[in-house]
Design an enzyme around this catalytic site. Structure first.
Site, PDB file in Angstrom:
ATOM      1  N   GLY A   1     -31.972  10.113  33.363  1.00 12.18           N
ATOM      2  CA  GLY A   1     -32.484  11.485  33.353  1.00 12.18           C
ATOM      3  C   GLY A   1     -31.464  12.529  32.948  1.00 12.18           C
ATOM      4  O   GLY A   1     -31.691  13.719  33.115  1.00 12.18           O
TER       5      GLY A   1
ATOM      6  N   GLU B   1     -33.130   5.581  42.257  1.00 12.51           N
ATOM      7  CA  GLU B   1     -33.659   6.704  43.052  1.00 12.51           C
ATOM      8  C   GLU B   1     -34.096   6.228  44.435  1.00 12.51           C
ATOM      9  O   GLU B   1     -33.973   6.945  45.421  1.00 12.51           O
ATOM     10  CB  GLU B   1     -34.805   7.384  42.280  1.00 12.51           C
ATOM     11  CG  GLU B   1     -34.257   8.210  41.121  1.00 12.51           C
ATOM     12  CD  GLU B   1     -35.150   8.280  39.892  1.00 12.51           C
ATOM     13  OE1 GLU B   1     -36.365   8.049  40.000  1.00 12.51           O
ATOM     14  OE2 GLU B   1     -34.605   8.570  38.806  1.00 12.51           O
TER      15      GLU B   1
ATOM     16  N   GLU C   1     -29.303  -0.186  34.814  1.00 13.10           N
ATOM     17  CA  GLU C   1     -29.464   1.253  34.604  1.00 13.10           C
ATOM     18  C   GLU C   1     -28.277   1.998  35.195  1.00 13.10           C
ATOM     19  O   GLU C   1     -28.245   2.276  36.406  1.00 13.10           O
ATOM     20  CB  GLU C   1     -30.737   1.749  35.300  1.00 13.10           C
ATOM     21  CG  GLU C   1     -32.011   1.097  34.804  1.00 13.10           C
ATOM     22  CD  GLU C   1     -33.216   1.949  35.162  1.00 13.10           C
ATOM     23  OE1 GLU C   1     -33.852   2.453  34.227  1.00 13.10           O
ATOM     24  OE2 GLU C   1     -33.504   2.130  36.344  1.00 13.10           O
TER      25      GLU C   1
ATOM     26  N   SER D   1     -31.909   7.206  29.912  1.00  8.50           N
ATOM     27  CA  SER D   1     -32.037   8.052  28.726  1.00  8.50           C
ATOM     28  C   SER D   1     -32.308   7.271  27.444  1.00  8.50           C
ATOM     29  O   SER D   1     -31.765   7.594  26.384  1.00  8.50           O
ATOM     30  CB  SER D   1     -30.804   8.956  28.568  1.00  8.50           C
ATOM     31  OG  SER D   1     -30.691   9.818  29.689  1.00  8.50           O
TER      32      SER D   1
END
Ligand code: PGA
Length: 259
Positions: free
Chosen positions: A177, A101, A171, A217
């Protein structure tokens, strides 16, 4: 119960969620529910503004504190940034660096990630370096190339001794998400590749010792199969880490290593 050759780490990334009271309550619930005999490292990464409250809530427990980011400069005119010394002062031993992010929304490049790595290490903070490919990159067979570039960039100019305590979190961006977890095989495959890259950069001993977490997740009901993979040494957990009972189940995973 699995006997992992590397000490597992389970980290909760609370992102931009929770007030200080909510964060303290959640941290207190984590402290209360933690098996005192558990040897895993458990890490919480709340917002900067909640660090003090969470630090107080976990006092006397083995839970460690991380910031979600860290500035690369020591001090000065950098409005909005928080320095390594400031996050240490707030109780952090670790810092997430290069989360997808931050890369995507805040346009952090590998060069910025590298500067943050160096600043954190210099200050004695353990970086949890986040890497991972987007869906488009995976679908165009670029996963390995992306991981190689991100790792080479992040560790540029960092000596083996300096890199010693770094934790890596793989990741895949498409799994963050979205509820779409990488399959245990997909994750294991990427972890093996990351470990090979670390061998290329720092040699075999380093690669054997470095911990590589999976993120994207991770849930109470998929952690066991992920942790059963030989090269998955822990997890970086977003959404599921905001629910005390679920996150406690993730932390107390039950995995028999498949290799
Ligand atoms: P998620 O987030 O568990 O909600 O997918 C993981 C992360 O961004 O670290």
């Amino acid at each position: 119960m699995a006997s992992h050759k590397r000490i597992p780490m389970i980290a909760g990334n609370w992102k931009m969620h929770l007030t200080s009271k909510e964060a303290a309550d959640l941290a207190a619930a984590m402290k209360k529910g933690l098996d005192p005999d558990l040897k895993h490292e458990v890490l919480l990464a709340p917002s900067f503004t909640n660090l003090h409250a969470v630090k107080a809530a976990i006092a006397g427990s083995r839970i460690l504190l991380a910031s979600q980011d860290v500035a690369w400069e020591e001090k000065g005119a950098f409005t909005g940034a928080v320095s390594p010394a400031q996050i240490i002062d707030a109780g952090c031993t670790h810092a997430l660096i290069g989360h997808s992010e931050r890369r995507k929304i805040f346009l952090e490049t590998d060069e910025v990630v590298n500067k943050k790595m160096k600043a954190a290490i210099k200050a004695g903070i353990v970086p949890v370096l986040c890497i991972g490919e987007t869906l488009e990159e995976r679908e165009s067979q670029k996963t390995y190339r992306v991981l190689e570039t991100q790792l080479t960039g992040a560790f540029a100019g960092i000596t083996p001794a300096e890199a010693n305590r770094v934790v890596i979190a793989y990741e895949p961006v498409w799994a963050i998400g979205t509820g779409k977890t990488a399959t245990p095989d997909q994750a294991q495959d990427a972890h093996v590749f990351v470990r090979k890259q670390m061998e290329r950069i720092y040699g075999k001993d380093y690669a054997e010792a470095v911990r590589i977490l999976y993120g994207g997740s991770v849930k109470a009901d998929n952690i066991d199969e992920l942790m059963a993979q030989g090269d998955i040494d822990g997890a970086l957990v977003g959404g599921e880490s905001l629910k005390a009972d679920k996150f406690l189940r993730v932390i107390h995973f039950q995995a028999v290593l498949s290799r």
